[in-house]
Design a protein around this motif. Structure first.
Motif: not given
Length: 242
Positions: A106-134
């Motif tokens: 689970f810890l290894f999988l969590a590391g893989i999962t959280l490593a994708t956090i930059y992807m939703p943050l890319l939305i900030l380039v053209h829009g806004k994001i809801n931190l609650g949804q993330i």
């Protein structure tokens, strides 16, 4: 807690030292990136919330598949290599073995999962994001991954073949995924039972939209507990049967 911590450390090092962990991580991140680029970011102008929903939808698929591959070796490999005898002869209880191996995956999988956090943050380039949804989306991914790992671990506890282990885990996962379809084609009360058992369609959808329902959290934790308990019983049965 010390035996569990030692097993967690041992298994984490096994993921880091073997090709399996790195291959699963690389493929999962690659697929997440490609799917995010092609389907989430590449379909014209849409609301940021819709893009996030699409991202979590595709990420849930890679999370479930990665979970099965990470879990298939946990106990089956011990039997295949003969090192299970060392665990049986050590002062470690069966539930500690199961819990330690599960937590490491689970810890290894969590590391893989959280490593994708930059992807939703890319939305900030053209829009806004809801931190609650993330937050809700990643919580859902971790809970879904936890349940999927427990399915894979149960399959691994039943056999010494990693191929058979992943087949068993995939069959259980597929059944729970298709419960929504069974529920939609049956009458009450079976329809309600099968709909509630649906691993993704009923319980993961709210997380994608930023909604955290206690019943969905309880469902994933219940599935995880049930299959970890079943894995412990399977390990105990194999111990005494030799």
């Amino acid at each position: 807690m010390r035996p569990i911590a030692l097993i967690v450390r041992r298994e984490l090092m096994a993921y880091l030292r073997s090709p399996l962990g790195w291959v699963v991580a690389a493929v999962a991140l690659l697929l997440d990136g490609l799917l995010f680029n092609f389907f989430a970011m590449g379909e014209g102008h849409r609301k940021s919330a819709d893009v996030l929903r699409q991202f979590f939808y595709f990420s849930s698929g890679t999370t479930m598949v990665a979970s099965l591959f990470l879990a298939m070796r946990l106990i089956a490999e011990e039997r295949q290599t003969g090192t299970i005898a060392l665990l049986y002869s050590s002062p470690v209880r069966d539930y500690q073995i199961v819990l330690g191996k599960f937590l490491s995956a689970f810890l290894f999988l969590a590391g893989i999962t959280l490593a994708t956090i930059y992807m939703p943050l890319l939305i900030l380039v053209h829009g806004k994001i809801n931190l609650g949804q993330i937050f809700a989306g990643y919580l859902g991914l971790l809970l879904l991954g936890s349940a999927s790992l427990s399915l894979g671990l149960f399959g691994s506890s039943l056999t010494r073949s990693q191929v058979v282990a992943i087949i068993i885990g995939a069959a259980l996962l597929l059944f729970l995924l298709l419960c929504w379809l069974i529920g939609s084609n049956t009458e009450r009360p079976l329809s309600e039972i099968f709909s509630w058992l649906s691993l993704h369609n009923k319980h993961f959808q709210p997380f994608m939209s930023g909604i955290i329902n206690s019943q969905d959290v309880v469902y994933y934790l219940s599935v995880t507990y049930f299959f970890l308990f079943a894995s412990t019983r399977a390990l105990e049965a194999r111990r005494w049967s030799g």
